[in-house]
Design a protein around this motif. Structure first.
Motif, PDB file in Angstrom:
ATOM      1  N   THR A  71      64.593  80.826  17.734  1.00 46.19           N
ATOM      2  CA  THR A  71      64.029  80.350  18.845  1.00 46.19           C
ATOM      3  C   THR A  71      64.184  78.730  18.860  1.00 46.19           C
ATOM      4  OG1 THR A  71      62.185  82.018  18.581  1.00 46.19           O
ATOM      5  CG2 THR A  71      61.898  80.122  20.200  1.00 46.19           C
ATOM      6  N   VAL A  72      65.031  78.431  19.974  1.00 46.70           N
ATOM      7  CA  VAL A  72      65.401  77.242  20.067  1.00 46.70           C
ATOM      8  C   VAL A  72      64.608  76.407  21.188  1.00 46.70           C
ATOM      9  CG1 VAL A  72      67.361  75.574  20.420  1.00 46.70           C
ATOM     10  CG2 VAL A  72      67.617  77.335  18.792  1.00 46.70           C
ATOM     11  N   VAL A  73      63.949  75.412  21.027  1.00 52.05           N
ATOM     12  CA  VAL A  73      63.283  74.779  22.203  1.00 52.05           C
ATOM     13  C   VAL A  73      63.596  73.578  22.488  1.00 52.05           C
ATOM     14  CG1 VAL A  73      61.091  74.249  22.884  1.00 52.05           C
ATOM     15  CG2 VAL A  73      61.376  76.277  21.294  1.00 52.05           C
ATOM     16  N   LEU A  74      63.788  73.020  23.835  1.00 52.58           N
ATOM     17  CA  LEU A  74      64.206  71.582  23.964  1.00 52.58           C
ATOM     18  C   LEU A  74      63.012  71.360  25.001  1.00 52.58           C
ATOM     19  CD1 LEU A  74      66.485  69.441  24.533  1.00 52.58           C
ATOM     20  CD2 LEU A  74      66.691  70.702  26.819  1.00 52.58           C
ATOM     21  N   PRO A  75      62.094  70.457  24.422  1.00 50.24           N
ATOM     22  CA  PRO A  75      60.755  70.033  25.060  1.00 50.24           C
ATOM     23  C   PRO A  75      60.809  69.655  26.526  1.00 50.24           C
ATOM     24  CG  PRO A  75      61.257  69.095  22.758  1.00 50.24           C
ATOM     25  CD  PRO A  75      62.454  69.584  22.998  1.00 50.24           C
ATOM     26  N   GLU A  76      61.897  68.970  26.833  1.00 47.75           N
ATOM     27  CA  GLU A  76      61.981  68.759  28.338  1.00 47.75           C
ATOM     28  C   GLU A  76      63.220  69.281  28.766  1.00 47.75           C
ATOM     29  OE1 GLU A  76      60.477  67.057  30.778  1.00 47.75           O
ATOM     30  OE2 GLU A  76      62.163  67.920  31.999  1.00 47.75           O
ATOM     31  N   ARG A  77      62.949  70.449  29.839  1.00 49.16           N
ATOM     32  CA  ARG A  77      64.221  71.341  30.131  1.00 49.16           C
ATOM     33  C   ARG A  77      65.264  70.438  31.165  1.00 49.16           C
ATOM     34  NH1 ARG A  77      63.784  76.755  31.056  1.00 49.16           N
ATOM     35  NH2 ARG A  77      61.565  76.616  31.032  1.00 49.16           N
ATOM     36  N   SER A  78      64.793  69.426  31.769  1.00 51.14           N
ATOM     37  CA  SER A  78      65.681  68.649  32.519  1.00 51.14           C
ATOM     38  C   SER A  78      66.509  67.668  31.941  1.00 51.14           C
ATOM     39  CB  SER A  78      64.993  68.014  33.474  1.00 51.14           C
ATOM     40  OG  SER A  78      64.114  66.951  33.103  1.00 51.14           O
ATOM     41  N   ALA A  79      66.381  67.609  30.348  1.00 53.80           N
ATOM     42  CA  ALA A  79      66.943  66.429  29.620  1.00 53.80           C
ATOM     43  C   ALA A  79      68.464  67.062  29.480  1.00 53.80           C
ATOM     44  CB  ALA A  79      66.346  66.403  28.439  1.00 53.80           C
ATOM     45  N   PHE A  80      69.302  66.327  30.315  1.00 49.93           N
ATOM     46  CA  PHE A  80      71.011  66.655  30.256  1.00 49.93           C
ATOM     47  C   PHE A  80      71.734  65.625  29.976  1.00 49.93           C
ATOM     48  CE2 PHE A  80      72.712  65.580  34.217  1.00 49.93           C
ATOM     49  CZ  PHE A  80      71.785  65.011  34.907  1.00 49.93           C
ATOM     50  N   CYS A  81      73.111  65.657  29.668  1.00 51.44           N
ATOM     51  CA  CYS A  81      73.779  64.944  29.290  1.00 51.44           C
ATOM     52  C   CYS A  81      74.924  64.666  30.616  1.00 51.44           C
ATOM     53  CB  CYS A  81      74.798  64.999  28.111  1.00 51.44           C
ATOM     54  SG  CYS A  81      76.374  63.903  28.242  1.00 51.44           S
ATOM     55  N   PRO A  82      74.912  63.689  31.534  1.00 48.14           N
ATOM     56  CA  PRO A  82      75.813  63.728  32.706  1.00 48.14           C
ATOM     57  C   PRO A  82      77.461  63.794  32.696  1.00 48.14           C
ATOM     58  CG  PRO A  82      74.239  61.941  32.850  1.00 48.14           C
ATOM     59  CD  PRO A  82      73.968  62.468  31.298  1.00 48.14           C
ATOM     60  N   MET A  83      77.737  63.286  31.233  1.00 51.28           N
ATOM     61  CA  MET A  83      79.132  63.379  31.016  1.00 51.28           C
ATOM     62  C   MET A  83      79.497  64.826  30.836  1.00 51.28           C
ATOM     63  SD  MET A  83      81.465  61.822  28.095  1.00 51.28           S
ATOM     64  CE  MET A  83      80.516  61.766  26.836  1.00 51.28           C
ATOM     65  N   ALA A  84      78.622  65.445  30.317  1.00 54.85           N
ATOM     66  CA  ALA A  84      78.850  67.069  30.007  1.00 54.85           C
ATOM     67  C   ALA A  84      79.153  67.686  31.070  1.00 54.85           C
ATOM     68  CB  ALA A  84      77.730  67.793  29.183  1.00 54.85           C
ATOM     69  N   ARG A  85      78.636  67.218  32.233  1.00 52.97           N
ATOM     70  CA  ARG A  85      78.762  68.127  33.310  1.00 52.97           C
ATOM     71  C   ARG A  85      79.684  67.523  34.411  1.00 52.97           C
ATOM     72  NH1 ARG A  85      72.507  69.717  35.100  1.00 52.97           N
ATOM     73  NH2 ARG A  85      72.059  70.305  33.135  1.00 52.97           N
ATOM     74  N   MET A  86      80.703  66.695  33.775  1.00 50.43           N
ATOM     75  CA  MET A  86      81.677  66.128  34.480  1.00 50.43           C
ATOM     76  C   MET A  86      83.007  66.920  34.482  1.00 50.43           C
ATOM     77  SD  MET A  86      81.499  62.023  33.763  1.00 50.43           S
ATOM     78  CE  MET A  86      80.030  61.216  34.310  1.00 50.43           C
ATOM     79  N   ILE A  87      83.074  68.175  33.801  1.00 54.14           N
ATOM     80  CA  ILE A  87      83.999  69.024  33.961  1.00 54.14           C
ATOM     81  C   ILE A  87      83.535  70.505  34.086  1.00 54.14           C
ATOM     82  CG2 ILE A  87      84.357  69.202  31.347  1.00 54.14           C
ATOM     83  CD1 ILE A  87      87.566  69.536  32.210  1.00 54.14           C
TER      84      ILE A  87
END
Ligand code: 13P
Ligand code: SF4
Length: 296
Positions: A71-87
């Motif tokens: 079970t992998v949990v990310l305490p804040e769902r909206s925490a993302f890396c903008p660079m990772a979404r650049m492609i």
């Protein structure tokens, strides 16, 4: 709250992993604080049933890909890396069609879909090693252009880069280094390889975040100018009480890395939500790219 977190962590059989950019209180309650490479190695090896990942989405996704039964949990769902979404996967497929002979190396700061489309993954700590381990003479490197430029200094291979960037590191300018050196002439300048080439050229050393931690400990110097996200200074100051650390810019803040706090960690441990999960058809391919890196 910290006592409650520790008790729940034991009860749930959870381990808390935190990136070096996390806020001080999160670094304090974490079982391990590290860079992307150290945290993915840990995620691959740990026995705990629950991994609570204090960082941004691609980091928790990497843990979920490597440990699909946990079970992998990310305490804040909206925490993302903008660079990772650049492609997007489509853009990467177009690039692959243009350079069919090239191997595809993706930075760990990518979505699971991009990892699934890549031959191998890398982090800021091992990119040159990864590129040089490949047989192909041409390498498509996505998404960070600055990192691609930096790794190209250490290889004979032709690197075809994408134009992504980390807004935190790309903001540093040569004037920041020149100005900081004037104020602190005895300090060593350490920068992250996500910085622009003209900033890298002015630095004394280029390291991943944990590379900076090791360097600061072993260096005989007492003063350092740190060219990365400001969260790094918490760890450096804690590990080296006798030494002085200055941020290259105090504006170097990754907003997404700062979204996790103790309240969210407590809630995440109580509910085991928000859970990070990667569809198995994507995870299987992405796992190959990550595991190939871990072998190297
Ligand atoms: P490392 O900690 O692997 O150097 O990565 C820096 C970073 O920007 C993570 O998002
Ligand atoms: Fe992404 Fe840069 Fe933030 Fe790291 S510091 S998570 S690379 S935006």
């Amino acid at each position: 709250m910290i006592e409650e977190i520790c008790a729940l962590k034991r009860e749930q059989g959870a381990v808390i992993l935190a990136h070096n950019y996390q806020l001080g209180p999160i670094q304090e309650i974490a079982d391990m604080v590290g860079d992307s490479l150290e945290l993915s190695r840990a995620a691959a090896k740990l026995e705990n049933e629950v991994i609570l990942f204090c960082g941004v989405d691609f980091m928790a996704e990497t843990a979920a890909i490597l440990s699909p039964k946990k079970t992998v949990v990310l305490p804040e769902r909206s925490a993302f890396c903008p660079m990772a979404r650049m492609i997007t996967s489509e853009q990467l497929r177009e690039m692959k069609a243009l350079y069919p002979e090239a191997a595809v190396v993706c930075y760990i700061n990518t979505t699971a879909q991009i990892k699934a489309e890549s031959d191998i993954c890398c982090t800021s700590a091992n990119g040159a090693q990864v590129v040089n381990s490949l047989q192909e003479l041409q390498v498509i490197f996505v998404p960070d252009q600055n990192l691609a430029d930096y790794f190209s200094r250490y290889t004979q291979k032709k690197i075809i880069s994408w134009n992504g960037y980390c807004y935190v590191h790309d903001r540093f300018k040569p004037e920041d280094v020149i100005g900081s050196r004037k104020h602190h002439p005895h300090a060593e300048v350490l920068v992250h390889p996500e910085c622009r080439p003209e900033v890298i050229d002015l630095a004394d050393y280029v390291h991943s975040t944990s590379g900076m931690a090791r360097h600061a400990k072993s260096s005989r110097t007492n003063e350092f100018i740190i060219g990365t996200e400001v969260g790094m200074l918490y760890r450096l100051r804690k590990d080296n009480p006798g030494k002085i650390f200055y941020p290259l810019s105090d504006k170097a803040v990754c907003e997404n890395m700062k979204k996790v706090d103790l309240d969210k960690v407590l809630w995440a441990l109580q509910t085991l939500e928000p859970r990070v999960w990667v569809p198995e058809n994507i995870a299987t391919k992405a796992r190959q790219a990550i595991e190939r890196m871990l072998v190297i």
